[in-house]
Design a protein around this motif. Structure first.
Motif, mmCIF file in Angstrom:
data_model
loop_
_atom_site.group_PDB
_atom_site.id
_atom_site.type_symbol
_atom_site.label_atom_id
_atom_site.label_comp_id
_atom_site.label_asym_id
_atom_site.label_seq_id
_atom_site.Cartn_x
_atom_site.Cartn_y
_atom_site.Cartn_z
ATOM 1 N N SER A 65 0.829 -1.208 0.000
ATOM 2 C CA SER A 65 0.000 0.000 0.000
ATOM 3 C C SER A 65 0.862 1.258 0.000
ATOM 4 C CB SER A 65 -0.987 -0.043 1.160
ATOM 5 O OG SER A 65 -0.643 0.753 2.226
ATOM 6 N N PHE A 66 2.002 1.226 0.700
ATOM 7 C CA PHE A 66 2.930 2.361 0.667
ATOM 8 C C PHE A 66 3.449 2.573 -0.744
ATOM 9 C CE2 PHE A 66 7.421 3.503 0.388
ATOM 10 C CZ PHE A 66 7.356 4.818 0.826
ATOM 11 N N MET A 67 3.842 1.473 -1.426
ATOM 12 C CA MET A 67 4.404 1.600 -2.767
ATOM 13 C C MET A 67 3.374 2.127 -3.749
ATOM 14 S SD MET A 67 6.961 -1.659 -2.885
ATOM 15 C CE MET A 67 7.745 -1.169 -4.408
ATOM 16 N N LYS A 68 2.124 1.703 -3.638
ATOM 17 C CA LYS A 68 1.065 2.223 -4.517
ATOM 18 C C LYS A 68 0.923 3.732 -4.333
ATOM 19 C CE LYS A 68 -1.867 -1.830 -4.944
ATOM 20 N NZ LYS A 68 -3.182 -2.426 -4.664
ATOM 21 N N GLN A 69 0.883 4.159 -3.090
ATOM 22 C CA GLN A 69 0.760 5.591 -2.814
ATOM 23 C C GLN A 69 1.985 6.351 -3.312
ATOM 24 O OE1 GLN A 69 0.096 5.886 1.399
ATOM 25 N NE2 GLN A 69 -1.940 4.959 1.285
ATOM 26 N N SER A 81 9.825 11.410 -6.108
ATOM 27 C CA SER A 81 8.922 10.536 -6.838
ATOM 28 C C SER A 81 9.539 9.132 -6.944
ATOM 29 C CB SER A 81 8.682 11.098 -8.243
ATOM 30 O OG SER A 81 8.138 10.120 -9.089
ATOM 31 N N LEU A 82 8.818 8.139 -6.429
ATOM 32 C CA LEU A 82 9.288 6.755 -6.520
ATOM 33 C C LEU A 82 9.366 6.309 -7.969
ATOM 34 C CD1 LEU A 82 10.145 4.132 -5.121
ATOM 35 C CD2 LEU A 82 7.712 3.512 -4.995
ATOM 36 N N ARG A 83 8.392 6.705 -8.764
ATOM 37 C CA ARG A 83 8.367 6.337 -10.188
ATOM 38 C C ARG A 83 9.624 6.852 -10.892
ATOM 39 N NH1 ARG A 83 4.043 4.932 -13.612
ATOM 40 N NH2 ARG A 83 2.650 5.280 -11.852
ATOM 41 N N ILE A 136 2.754 -3.263 -9.254
ATOM 42 C CA ILE A 136 2.544 -2.604 -7.968
ATOM 43 C C ILE A 136 1.144 -1.993 -7.891
ATOM 44 C CG2 ILE A 136 3.246 -0.649 -6.517
ATOM 45 C CD1 ILE A 136 6.147 -1.220 -7.482
ATOM 46 N N LEU A 137 0.696 -1.397 -8.982
ATOM 47 C CA LEU A 137 -0.604 -0.731 -8.993
ATOM 48 C C LEU A 137 -1.773 -1.710 -9.141
ATOM 49 C CD1 LEU A 137 0.389 2.368 -11.118
ATOM 50 C CD2 LEU A 137 -0.051 2.297 -8.647
#
Length: 104
Positions: A6-10, A19-21, A67-68
């Motif tokens: 859930s953290f990674m999705k956010q 930005s993680l992306r 992830i999404l």
């Protein structure tokens, strides 16, 4: 993913600074280019460099989809799929006697 999913999705939804992306995309490209240079012992020719960047971007995109929640498989399945896709695109370039020579 069970622990941090859930953290990674956010985090993937955040734009701009931190930005993680952006981090994942940049990291994958930088890592793959350095790894391929190390494997070949010299600079990559333009075709191999662009192929490496392409496959790093594709791997990142597949990971983002996973992830999404768009890819329902397990971690191992995703890793196997990424490796298979890379082989499809890179084998022809890398199996030549001199992988840096590209036929016109």
């Amino acid at each position: 993913m069970k622990k941090y999913g859930s953290f990674m999705k956010q985090a993937l939804m955040i734009e701009g600074q931190n930005s993680l992306r952006s981090y994942i995309s940049t990291h994958c490209e930088t890592f793959d280019l350095a790894y391929h240079r190390y494997l070949y012992g010299k600079e990559l020719n333009e075709t191999l460099r662009l192929s490496t960047i392409y496959h790093a971007s594709a791997s990142s995109a597949m990971t983002f989809s996973w992830i999404l929640g768009e890819f329902q498989g397990k971690e191992e399945e995703l890793a196997k799929l990424v490796c298979q896709m890379r082989r499809l695109g890179m084998d022809a370039l890398c199996q030549k006697q001199d992988p840096y020579q590209v036929d016109d």
